[in-house]
Design a protein around this motif. Sequence first.
Motif, short mmCIF file in Angstrom:
data_model
loop_
_atom_site.label_atom_id
_atom_site.label_comp_id
_atom_site.label_asym_id
_atom_site.label_seq_id
_atom_site.Cartn_x
_atom_site.Cartn_y
_atom_site.Cartn_z
N THR A 86 0.81 -1.22 0.00
CA THR A 86 0.00 0.00 0.00
C THR A 86 0.85 1.27 0.00
N ALA A 87 2.17 1.13 0.02
CA ALA A 87 3.04 2.30 0.01
C ALA A 87 2.83 3.12 -1.26
N THR A 88 2.90 4.43 -1.12
CA THR A 88 2.71 5.32 -2.26
C THR A 88 3.96 5.37 -3.12
N ALA A 89 3.77 5.51 -4.43
CA ALA A 89 4.90 5.60 -5.36
C ALA A 89 4.63 6.69 -6.38
N TRP A 90 5.73 7.27 -6.90
CA TRP A 90 5.65 8.30 -7.93
C TRP A 90 6.62 7.95 -9.05
N ARG A 91 6.21 8.23 -10.28
CA ARG A 91 7.09 8.06 -11.44
C ARG A 91 7.27 9.41 -12.10
N ASP A 92 8.50 9.91 -12.07
CA ASP A 92 8.79 11.24 -12.63
C ASP A 92 7.83 12.29 -12.07
N ALA A 93 7.63 12.24 -10.76
CA ALA A 93 6.81 13.18 -10.00
C ALA A 93 5.31 12.97 -10.20
N ALA A 94 4.90 12.04 -11.08
CA ALA A 94 3.49 11.76 -11.27
C ALA A 94 3.08 10.60 -10.37
N PRO A 95 1.93 10.67 -9.71
CA PRO A 95 1.49 9.56 -8.86
C PRO A 95 1.38 8.26 -9.66
N SER A 96 1.88 7.21 -9.07
CA SER A 96 1.85 5.90 -9.72
C SER A 96 0.69 5.08 -9.16
N GLY A 97 -0.04 4.40 -10.03
CA GLY A 97 -1.11 3.53 -9.59
C GLY A 97 -0.58 2.17 -9.20
N PHE A 98 -1.49 1.27 -8.87
CA PHE A 98 -1.06 -0.09 -8.55
C PHE A 98 -0.45 -0.77 -9.78
N HIS A 141 7.53 1.68 -30.97
CA HIS A 141 7.44 2.07 -29.56
C HIS A 141 6.44 3.20 -29.35
N ASP A 142 6.29 4.06 -30.35
CA ASP A 142 5.38 5.19 -30.22
C ASP A 142 3.92 4.76 -30.22
N HIS A 143 3.64 3.53 -30.65
CA HIS A 143 2.26 3.06 -30.70
C HIS A 143 1.74 2.63 -29.32
N ILE A 144 2.63 2.50 -28.34
CA ILE A 144 2.22 1.98 -27.02
C ILE A 144 2.25 3.09 -25.99
N ARG A 145 1.14 3.28 -25.33
CA ARG A 145 1.08 4.24 -24.23
C ARG A 145 1.68 3.60 -22.98
N MET A 146 2.45 4.36 -22.21
CA MET A 146 3.12 3.85 -21.02
C MET A 146 2.77 4.71 -19.80
N PRO A 147 1.51 4.72 -19.39
CA PRO A 147 1.09 5.59 -18.29
C PRO A 147 1.64 5.15 -16.94
N ALA A 148 1.77 6.12 -16.05
CA ALA A 148 2.22 5.84 -14.69
C ALA A 148 1.10 5.21 -13.86
N ASP A 149 -0.13 5.49 -14.24
CA ASP A 149 -1.28 4.96 -13.51
C ASP A 149 -2.23 4.32 -14.53
N VAL A 150 -2.15 3.00 -14.65
CA VAL A 150 -2.99 2.29 -15.61
C VAL A 150 -4.29 1.90 -14.90
N ARG A 151 -5.35 2.58 -15.23
CA ARG A 151 -6.64 2.30 -14.60
C ARG A 151 -7.48 1.43 -15.52
N ASP A 152 -7.13 0.18 -15.57
CA ASP A 152 -7.81 -0.78 -16.42
C ASP A 152 -8.03 -2.04 -15.61
N ALA A 153 -9.27 -2.29 -15.25
CA ALA A 153 -9.59 -3.42 -14.37
C ALA A 153 -9.21 -4.76 -15.00
N HIS A 154 -9.40 -4.89 -16.32
CA HIS A 154 -9.09 -6.15 -16.99
C HIS A 154 -7.60 -6.43 -16.93
N LEU A 155 -6.77 -5.44 -17.23
CA LEU A 155 -5.32 -5.62 -17.18
C LEU A 155 -4.85 -5.90 -15.76
#
Length: 312
Positions: A86-98, A141-155
């Motif tokens: 449950t510890a909080t994490a950040w990627r390049d200052a952006a909040p990171s999701g689970f 590589h440009d075709h893939i999004r690499m978000p810091a917080d992936v909010r996708d229940a299926h994934l």
Amino acid sequence: MKFEEAWKGFGHGEARDGERAGLASCRTVYTSVVPRYWTDHLIAPVRTIGAETATSLKLSYWFSTVEDSPQEGDPNFVSASLRTSTATAWRDAAPSGFVSMLPFEGAQWRFEQPVSFMQFHIPFDLMGMVCVSLFGKELTHDHIRMPADVRDAHLHHSLEHIRHRASSIEPTNLLLDSWALILAETFLLRLSSHGERNRHGPFGKLPARGVARVVDYIEDGVDRDLRLSSLAAVAGMSTYHFARRFQETVGMSPHSYVLVRRIERARALLRRRDEPLVDVALACGFSSQSHLTTVFRRCLGVTPGEYRRRVQ
């Protein structure tokens, strides 16, 4: 017996899980190269899977008390991180999701101490092959999004499922290859710019002669760690089309079918022999007695020892 009832439903339930996960496969990319992040880093993984074998999926487990941590980029892998604390994490200052993606160019991470996470690494070449098979498009590589917080229940569910399975058993090469293909397709459908295109339709069933050859090959090699590419070669087609058509023909994924045959052989050995369980496990393609026990109990609801006592 309860284990007989449990056994009737096994395999087809596995197939439905695989179908929901969108199992796709193509000529599988095997690599013994490990992600750069494993070695060029302030901390080291506490456990790795697939590091010493030429598998298409690499898994790593991490625990860190380091507050700031640079991540080396690696364009050879599409990598995701699943935070298991449950510890909080950040990627390049952006909040990171689970669930977070690891950028190809690298990133700077900051953790609220301590933090634990698991990483999933798929060769970029494999992603490219699945992309061509699914969408008829080349992947960059440009075709893939690499978000810091992936909010996708299926994934998230797919990653959690693999995490729990990998923690309870020692994954075989066949299982690692299957997971790699499932995740490759999931990443492409959920995170690539090609994901909006329609997927390939049904591929049709395998011819009876092809099924017979594959079944004979599995029976002869059920004690070995089989590979998807080997099964596809026996059928005379690419791994992508083989896995799709096998599931449409048999009703379960190649991995599930191999597991069914291994359990069936174990049942036969337990009924007519009194040899040590470790020998039964190895004769059926399981990596250890504990691996056999885990899978046997999950499928039939009893341990191999309990099964032997009931049937002898």
